[in-house]
Write an enzyme that holds these catalytic residues in place. Structure first.
Site, PDB file in Angstrom:
ATOM      1  N   LYS A 182      -7.802  56.597 -69.410  1.00  0.00           N
ATOM      2  CA  LYS A 182      -9.191  56.350 -69.031  1.00  0.00           C
ATOM      3  C   LYS A 182      -9.796  57.624 -68.462  1.00  0.00           C
ATOM      4  CE  LYS A 182     -11.826  53.042 -66.161  1.00  0.00           C
ATOM      5  NZ  LYS A 182     -11.664  51.864 -65.268  1.00  0.00           N
ATOM      6  N   SER A 199     -14.050  47.953 -66.521  1.00  0.00           N
ATOM      7  CA  SER A 199     -14.619  49.216 -66.944  1.00  0.00           C
ATOM      8  C   SER A 199     -13.703  49.988 -67.892  1.00  0.00           C
ATOM      9  CB  SER A 199     -14.930  50.076 -65.718  1.00  0.00           C
ATOM     10  OG  SER A 199     -13.753  50.378 -64.988  1.00  0.00           O
ATOM     11  N   SER A 246     -11.010  45.651 -63.597  1.00  0.00           N
ATOM     12  CA  SER A 246     -11.159  46.499 -64.775  1.00  0.00           C
ATOM     13  C   SER A 246      -9.870  46.702 -65.559  1.00  0.00           C
ATOM     14  CB  SER A 246     -11.709  47.868 -64.364  1.00  0.00           C
ATOM     15  OG  SER A 246     -12.978  47.730 -63.767  1.00  0.00           O
TER      16      SER A 246
END
Length: 603
Positions: A77, A151, A175
């Site tokens: 990420k 996210s 997330s």
């Protein structure tokens, strides 16, 4: 040669068979180039750099599978630093070039894993839906009209699409779990402090957690264990203090009454109920509990002073670059100006008061099982009401890090059309990470929903999470020892526990033994016979209790190996074949309980 889903077991088998990391790199590069979703990555590792990383791995560890994650491709990420690749947190103006790997990335590389790129996310990790990025909105791998979850949006889609064996996300409010549910994946959310956050752009620094997306619980736990370990450079890093769970009779808390909220999504509610029934069949005691104090704590994360912690992470950048923020993200973070130091302390007092209330609920529970997300939305619907609908996703996730829990999200199946996936999450006390894993893995396997886009593939046996050694002996029961039957106390009394409800292989037959009061079942195996398979239960008992069973079984019954419908063999009650001559056969009823029910109906 290449499995569609790059799980660790399949990849290790391929490497053992002669595949090399260089071969794998070429396959991954080809898959990335052909990927249907253009919004997965913010930065891809340059092809030549990825090839060089594979050659470097072969130079330092030439023997196949000689490191825990030898040649395993993973994505990161883009709020987690990777040396040589920019970090943006999904904000181009925030871009910087880290010179060192985040601690977790360094540990994974040392274990032999290969970074294939930096993935998209809701900007500054503020969101649970995946649409808040100037780099585009990754989509569910099952329907491009629907959100991927966030996210950690790109990370989940990269794994579910077969581009990476696992991916790193972060989790403040859910997330690392919501995108797992929307893409049929496992999401491992460690206890806060177990995995260091050095080199991670914070959202809420005090509760942020680096997470793992994987196809199986076993894969996710294996990756997490590589990342684990105290790091003094992280002020919130905590030495592990493992918490155990009972070896038998797990008490699982589930939603009840007014706290069951699915925002009109009946399909997701049905999948949650089906997961509850499956957990019960696996031997869990299902206990409705009051979710209200957990929900009220969850509301503090976005509707309380913890929003100010998000501002603390980016306050200087927000002051100088307000127009570079996604409008929704800017609205949320700017809302922190409504909270002062007094509100922060009041929020802490409120959280601790709620913690006291949750302790009363935990007194009768070992773990919680909640929907990972109660519903899903199309991208269009999310953009039409981005804050309220995003909030729906966090109803059963936001409390976890505030209370310091461990959590494992698993797939729970697909809606009635077999179209969109849902998930459930198991929560345990702080540092119960390893203790949660065996049941989470068993439940995932029992639900039989595959991995990522490959929803019909069987989970590899090699990735199965071993149950902690409990010193108990498994035994198959077919008659009066079944749950609710007259002799079940001989199992429960010595501390036995139900492992699962299942069926025998198809070539078993069941008879009512003549001249027995009360009637006793006779289970025999007839090779070549094609029956329905008979309903049985697998229990675990102490060695002493097992010995008493063997000693006290009257002829013509005895203990032998019973083959189950999954082809495993477990010791159980069998009958000598001669004893069923002239006996009534009840095989067509499917089991002893059905036979007893017919007797009750006859009066």
């Amino acid at each position: 040669m290449f499995p569609a889903f790059l799980d660790l077991a399949s990849l290790k088998a391929a490497y053992a068979g002669g595949l090399t990391p260089l071969d794998l790199v070429e396959e991954v590069l080809a898959r990335i180039a052909a990927a249907a979703d253009p919004a997965i990555f913010i930065t891809k590792t340059p092809a030549d750099d990825l090839r060089t990383a594979a050659r470097d791995l072969l130079a330092r560890a030439p023997e196949a599978n000689s490191l825990p994650l030898w040649g395993v491709p993973f994505a990161v990420k883009d709020n987690i630093d990777v040396s040589g690749l920019p970090t943006t947190a999904a904000c181009p103006a925030f871009l910087y070039h880290p010179t060192e790997d985040a601690t977790v990335v360094a540990r994974l590389k040392a274990a032999g894993a290969l970074v294939i790129g930096k993935t998209n996310l809701d900007q500054f990790a503020t969101g649970l839906n995946g649409t808040r990025s100037p780099y585009g909105a990754p989509r569910s791998v099952f329907d491009s009209a629907y959100v991927s979850g966030g996210s950690s949006s790109g990370s989940a889609v990269a794994v579910a699409s077969g581009l990476a064996s696992f991916a790193l996300g972060t989790d403040t409010a859910g997330s690392g779990r919501v995108p797992a549910a929307f893409n049929n994946l496992v999401g491992i959310k460690p206890t806060p402090g177990l995995v260091p956050n050095v080199g991670v752009v914070p959202a809420c620094r005090s509760v942020d957690v680096v997470t793992v997306f994987a196809g199986t619980v076993g894969d996710g736990v294996a990756v997490r264990k590589v990342m684990d370990g105290y790091d003094a450079a992280d002020p919130f890093s905590t030495p592990a203090k493992p918490t155990t769970l009972p070896a038998s009779g797990l008490r699982i808390g589930v939603l009840a009454g007014a706290e069951r909220e699915f925002f009109g999504n009946a399909a997701y509610e049905a999948l949650y109920d089906a997961a509850i029934e499956k957990a019960k069949a696996l031997g869990a005691e299902i206990v409705p509990f009051d979710y209200a104090p957990f929900r009220q704590a969850a509301e503090l994360l976005y509707n309380g002073p913890w929003v100010a912690e998000r501002l603390a992470a980016v306050k200087d950048f927000l002051a100088s670059n307000p127009d570079d923020f996604d409008p929704t993200v800017r609205t949320i973070i700017s809302g922190a100006t409504h909270y002062d130091a007094v509100a922060a302390f009041e929020g802490l007092y409120r959280l601790e008061a709620l913690r006291q209330k949750t302790r009363a609920e935990w007194a009768g529970l070992d773990m919680l099982m909640l929907p990972t997300a109660p519903t899903t939305y199309t991208v269009e619907a999310m953009l039409a009401d981005p804050i309220a609908r995003n909030g729906h996703f966090g109803r059963y996730t936001n409390f976890a890090n505030l209370f310091g829990y461990a959590a494992i999200a698993i797939p729970a199946g697909f809606d009635a059309e077999g179209h969109l996936p849902a998930g459930v999450t198991l929560f345990g006390p702080a540092f119960s990470d390893d203790a949660l894993a065996p049941f989470a893995d068993t439940l995932h396997r029992a639900l039989a929903v595959g991995m990522g886009r490959e929803k019909t593939v069987a989970l590899p046996e090699a990735s199965k999470v071993a149950e902690p050694e409990d010193g108990l002996v498994p035994i198959v029961v077919v008659g009066a020892h079944l749950t609710g039957m007259p002799l079940n106390h001989e199992l429960t009394g010595p501390g036995g526990r139900l492992v699962k409800t299942c069926r025998t292989a198809a070539d078993y037959r069941l008879f009512v033994l003549p001249n027995t009061t009360p009637p006793k079942p006779g289970l025999i195996r007839t090779p070549g016979f094609a029956g329905p398979g008979l309903a049985v239960e697998v229990w675990k008992v102490t060695p002493g209790a097992f010995g008493r069973f063997v000693q006290n079984i009257p002829a013509p019954l005895g203990i032998g190996k019973v083959t189950l419908d999954d082809n495993t063999q477990v010791s159980g009650f069998l009958c000598e074949a001669h004893a069923v001559d002239g006996a009534r056969e009840i095989t067509e009823l499917g089991g002893w309980r059905a036979y007893i029910d017919t007797l009750k109906k006859q009066g």
